[in-house]
Design a protein around this motif. Sequence first.
Motif, PDB file in Angstrom:
ATOM      1  N   LEU A  39       0.823  -1.204   0.000  1.00  0.00           N
ATOM      2  CA  LEU A  39       0.000   0.000   0.000  1.00  0.00           C
ATOM      3  C   LEU A  39       0.862   1.260   0.000  1.00  0.00           C
ATOM      4  CD1 LEU A  39      -2.837   1.267   0.204  1.00  0.00           C
ATOM      5  CD2 LEU A  39      -2.623   1.108   2.693  1.00  0.00           C
ATOM      6  N   LEU A  40       1.900   1.266   0.820  1.00  0.00           N
ATOM      7  CA  LEU A  40       2.766   2.440   0.904  1.00  0.00           C
ATOM      8  C   LEU A  40       3.568   2.630  -0.383  1.00  0.00           C
ATOM      9  CD1 LEU A  40       4.077   2.101   4.577  1.00  0.00           C
ATOM     10  CD2 LEU A  40       2.356   3.683   3.710  1.00  0.00           C
ATOM     11  N   VAL A  41       4.061   1.536  -0.953  1.00  0.00           N
ATOM     12  CA  VAL A  41       4.842   1.630  -2.192  1.00  0.00           C
ATOM     13  C   VAL A  41       3.961   2.107  -3.342  1.00  0.00           C
ATOM     14  CG1 VAL A  41       6.117   0.300  -3.917  1.00  0.00           C
ATOM     15  CG2 VAL A  41       6.576  -0.057  -1.496  1.00  0.00           C
ATOM     16  N   LEU A  42       2.757   1.548  -3.450  1.00  0.00           N
ATOM     17  CA  LEU A  42       1.847   1.987  -4.510  1.00  0.00           C
ATOM     18  C   LEU A  42       1.450   3.449  -4.323  1.00  0.00           C
ATOM     19  CD1 LEU A  42      -0.517  -1.101  -4.974  1.00  0.00           C
ATOM     20  CD2 LEU A  42       1.311  -0.317  -6.483  1.00  0.00           C
ATOM     21  N   GLY A  43       1.194   3.847  -3.085  1.00  0.00           N
ATOM     22  CA  GLY A  43       0.855   5.242  -2.838  1.00  0.00           C
ATOM     23  C   GLY A  43       1.982   6.181  -3.236  1.00  0.00           C
ATOM     24  N   ALA A  44       3.224   5.758  -2.979  1.00  0.00           N
ATOM     25  CA  ALA A  44       4.367   6.587  -3.359  1.00  0.00           C
ATOM     26  C   ALA A  44       4.545   6.630  -4.871  1.00  0.00           C
ATOM     27  CB  ALA A  44       5.633   6.061  -2.683  1.00  0.00           C
ATOM     28  N   LEU A  96       3.054  11.416   0.543  1.00  0.00           N
ATOM     29  CA  LEU A  96       3.099  10.546  -0.631  1.00  0.00           C
ATOM     30  C   LEU A  96       4.297  10.874  -1.512  1.00  0.00           C
ATOM     31  CD1 LEU A  96      -0.694  10.428  -1.575  1.00  0.00           C
ATOM     32  CD2 LEU A  96       0.652   8.639  -0.476  1.00  0.00           C
ATOM     33  N   TYR A  97       4.526  12.158  -1.744  1.00  0.00           N
ATOM     34  CA  TYR A  97       5.671  12.554  -2.561  1.00  0.00           C
ATOM     35  C   TYR A  97       6.982  12.311  -1.816  1.00  0.00           C
ATOM     36  CZ  TYR A  97       3.050  14.763  -6.358  1.00  0.00           C
ATOM     37  OH  TYR A  97       2.247  14.996  -7.453  1.00  0.00           O
ATOM     38  N   GLY A  98       6.990  12.531  -0.505  1.00  0.00           N
ATOM     39  CA  GLY A  98       8.201  12.287   0.271  1.00  0.00           C
ATOM     40  C   GLY A  98       8.569  10.821   0.346  1.00  0.00           C
ATOM     41  N   ALA A  99       7.553   9.948   0.400  1.00  0.00           N
ATOM     42  CA  ALA A  99       7.827   8.510   0.424  1.00  0.00           C
ATOM     43  C   ALA A  99       8.487   8.057  -0.871  1.00  0.00           C
ATOM     44  CB  ALA A  99       6.532   7.737   0.658  1.00  0.00           C
ATOM     45  N   ARG A 100       8.175   8.714  -1.985  1.00  0.00           N
ATOM     46  CA  ARG A 100       8.834   8.378  -3.258  1.00  0.00           C
ATOM     47  C   ARG A 100      10.341   8.602  -3.151  1.00  0.00           C
ATOM     48  NH1 ARG A 100       6.261  11.293  -8.251  1.00  0.00           N
ATOM     49  NH2 ARG A 100       6.966   9.439  -9.346  1.00  0.00           N
ATOM     50  N   ILE A 101      10.743   9.735  -2.569  1.00  0.00           N
ATOM     51  CA  ILE A 101      12.164  10.036  -2.420  1.00  0.00           C
ATOM     52  C   ILE A 101      12.829   9.031  -1.480  1.00  0.00           C
ATOM     53  CG2 ILE A 101      13.836  11.782  -1.747  1.00  0.00           C
ATOM     54  CD1 ILE A 101      12.274  12.517  -4.211  1.00  0.00           C
ATOM     55  N   SER A 102      12.168   8.724  -0.368  1.00  0.00           N
ATOM     56  CA  SER A 102      12.741   7.780   0.599  1.00  0.00           C
ATOM     57  C   SER A 102      12.924   6.398  -0.027  1.00  0.00           C
ATOM     58  CB  SER A 102      11.845   7.683   1.833  1.00  0.00           C
ATOM     59  OG  SER A 102      11.785   8.918   2.520  1.00  0.00           O
ATOM     60  N   LEU A 103      11.910   5.936  -0.752  1.00  0.00           N
ATOM     61  CA  LEU A 103      12.013   4.626  -1.398  1.00  0.00           C
ATOM     62  C   LEU A 103      13.050   4.634  -2.518  1.00  0.00           C
ATOM     63  CD1 LEU A 103       8.244   3.636  -1.550  1.00  0.00           C
ATOM     64  CD2 LEU A 103      10.015   2.513  -0.203  1.00  0.00           C
ATOM     65  N   LEU A 104      13.122   5.718  -3.270  1.00  0.00           N
ATOM     66  CA  LEU A 104      14.114   5.809  -4.337  1.00  0.00           C
ATOM     67  C   LEU A 104      15.527   5.729  -3.778  1.00  0.00           C
ATOM     68  CD1 LEU A 104      14.999   6.399  -7.254  1.00  0.00           C
ATOM     69  CD2 LEU A 104      14.746   8.839  -6.760  1.00  0.00           C
ATOM     70  N   VAL A 105      15.787   6.507  -2.735  1.00  0.00           N
ATOM     71  CA  VAL A 105      17.113   6.473  -2.118  1.00  0.00           C
ATOM     72  C   VAL A 105      17.392   5.099  -1.515  1.00  0.00           C
ATOM     73  CG1 VAL A 105      18.542   7.445  -0.275  1.00  0.00           C
ATOM     74  CG2 VAL A 105      17.131   8.945  -1.692  1.00  0.00           C
ATOM     75  N   GLY A 106      16.384   4.504  -0.862  1.00  0.00           N
ATOM     76  CA  GLY A 106      16.581   3.193  -0.258  1.00  0.00           C
ATOM     77  C   GLY A 106      16.916   2.122  -1.278  1.00  0.00           C
ATOM     78  N   PHE A 107      16.104   2.015  -2.332  1.00  0.00           N
ATOM     79  CA  PHE A 107      16.346   0.989  -3.346  1.00  0.00           C
ATOM     80  C   PHE A 107      17.658   1.227  -4.082  1.00  0.00           C
ATOM     81  CE2 PHE A 107      11.735   0.060  -3.060  1.00  0.00           C
ATOM     82  CZ  PHE A 107      11.814  -1.330  -2.997  1.00  0.00           C
ATOM     83  N   ALA A 108      17.941   2.479  -4.443  1.00  0.00           N
ATOM     84  CA  ALA A 108      19.162   2.769  -5.194  1.00  0.00           C
ATOM     85  C   ALA A 108      20.410   2.484  -4.365  1.00  0.00           C
ATOM     86  CB  ALA A 108      19.155   4.225  -5.655  1.00  0.00           C
ATOM     87  N   SER A 109      20.387   2.845  -3.096  1.00  0.00           N
ATOM     88  CA  SER A 109      21.555   2.601  -2.247  1.00  0.00           C
ATOM     89  C   SER A 109      21.746   1.109  -1.985  1.00  0.00           C
ATOM     90  CB  SER A 109      21.418   3.360  -0.930  1.00  0.00           C
ATOM     91  OG  SER A 109      20.234   2.993  -0.245  1.00  0.00           O
ATOM     92  N   VAL A 110      20.652   0.356  -1.841  1.00  0.00           N
ATOM     93  CA  VAL A 110      20.776  -1.093  -1.662  1.00  0.00           C
ATOM     94  C   VAL A 110      21.355  -1.745  -2.913  1.00  0.00           C
ATOM     95  CG1 VAL A 110      19.437  -3.226  -1.422  1.00  0.00           C
ATOM     96  CG2 VAL A 110      19.003  -1.305   0.112  1.00  0.00           C
ATOM     97  N   LEU A 262      10.708  11.747   3.687  1.00  0.00           N
ATOM     98  CA  LEU A 262       9.997  11.637   4.965  1.00  0.00           C
ATOM     99  C   LEU A 262      10.823  12.225   6.100  1.00  0.00           C
ATOM    100  CD1 LEU A 262       8.472   8.038   4.646  1.00  0.00           C
ATOM    101  CD2 LEU A 262       7.290  10.226   4.409  1.00  0.00           C
ATOM    102  N   GLY A 263      12.143  12.009   6.061  1.00  0.00           N
ATOM    103  CA  GLY A 263      13.005  12.563   7.096  1.00  0.00           C
ATOM    104  C   GLY A 263      13.009  14.085   7.091  1.00  0.00           C
ATOM    105  N   THR A 264      13.000  14.683   5.909  1.00  0.00           N
ATOM    106  CA  THR A 264      12.949  16.139   5.808  1.00  0.00           C
ATOM    107  C   THR A 264      11.624  16.679   6.328  1.00  0.00           C
ATOM    108  OG1 THR A 264      14.299  15.916   3.815  1.00  0.00           O
ATOM    109  CG2 THR A 264      13.353  18.072   4.262  1.00  0.00           C
ATOM    110  N   LEU A 265      10.527  15.978   5.995  1.00  0.00           N
ATOM    111  CA  LEU A 265       9.218  16.419   6.492  1.00  0.00           C
ATOM    112  C   LEU A 265       9.157  16.361   8.015  1.00  0.00           C
ATOM    113  CD1 LEU A 265       6.894  14.630   3.902  1.00  0.00           C
ATOM    114  CD2 LEU A 265       7.518  17.051   3.972  1.00  0.00           C
ATOM    115  N   ILE A 266       9.755  15.331   8.599  1.00  0.00           N
ATOM    116  CA  ILE A 266       9.788  15.231  10.063  1.00  0.00           C
ATOM    117  C   ILE A 266      10.606  16.373  10.651  1.00  0.00           C
ATOM    118  CG2 ILE A 266      10.540  13.797  12.001  1.00  0.00           C
ATOM    119  CD1 ILE A 266       9.993  11.350  10.242  1.00  0.00           C
TER     120      ILE A 266
END
Length: 311
Positions: A39-44, A96-110, A262-266
């Motif tokens: 759900l979170l990935v699709l929303g992002a 939703l837009y922030g989760a895209r950045i978090s997931l992009l950075v996470g997947f790319a760094s992995v 998400l970290g920036t929004l927090i």
Amino acid sequence: MAEIQAETRGRLASLADSDLWHSFKGSPVTIASALVALLLVLGALLAPVVAPHNPFDLASLDIMAANLPPVWAEGGDPAYPLGTDDQGRDVLSAILYGARISLLVGFASVLLSILIGVSLGLVSGYVGGRLDAVIMRVADVQLSFPAILIALLIDGAARGLLPRDLHESLALYVLVFAIGFSGWVQYARTVRGATMVESRKEYVQAAQIIGIGPATILRRHILPNVMGPVLVIATIHLAIAIITEATLSFLGVGVPPTSPSLGTLIRFGNEYLFSGQWWISIFPGVVLVLLVLSVNLLGDWLRDALNPRLR
């Protein structure tokens, strides 16, 4: 066409009868984690379609709608279900837009960590000798430092070497490299051990006898047999990478404010937490916790499901 459909049905049938699928559907916690993560990935991914507003379109922002509470609180507006921040940006859309950045950075760094770690692990385990000793000593030195410290050092060095006018445009790439380079050690050590075991087996020795080169042996024979543990580590490492990115962004050295994660929004919401606008920080934090927790639980399940000792 009929052959392709028959082959597809055969693969689906074999998947339905596999131990992995039976383990998955027999664990309610794993199913719930998979649904939350999906759900979170699709929303992002579908943020431009499902988000009520574009929070980074300055022309669409209404400063008169700033600091609105969630819709169920007094003064809430149905147009902003989770409220707005001090700039009038919709918190739900920003998440939703922030989760895209978090997931992009996470997947790319992995993926970067896998590329570096698996390559060095294969070479280290197959060649051995001094090269193996040098790679493992470098890994031991890096293990003596926390991953977040390595990422901070790399990010700080990059900011000092790059021209100031390129900091914002290259911030995302620097962040991916910093997190990815800080996480290659686990892959290298795991792949090295598995490669040392596989290189002593008969099929590898037979390939060496008939004259197949080391690069071909590593790519075609050894690599497919050492990828199982790598997938498990990658699943767990994804959650760590997302947390690392959120930590760096919270400290102000992550992605630029023009494309916040998400970290920036927090971090933005933390400035207003004690003045009553709790929703600006709490909701991105809850989404981050759910995302990391669901990925971690999936990683734990995958580790247990692929462990033959637990079957």
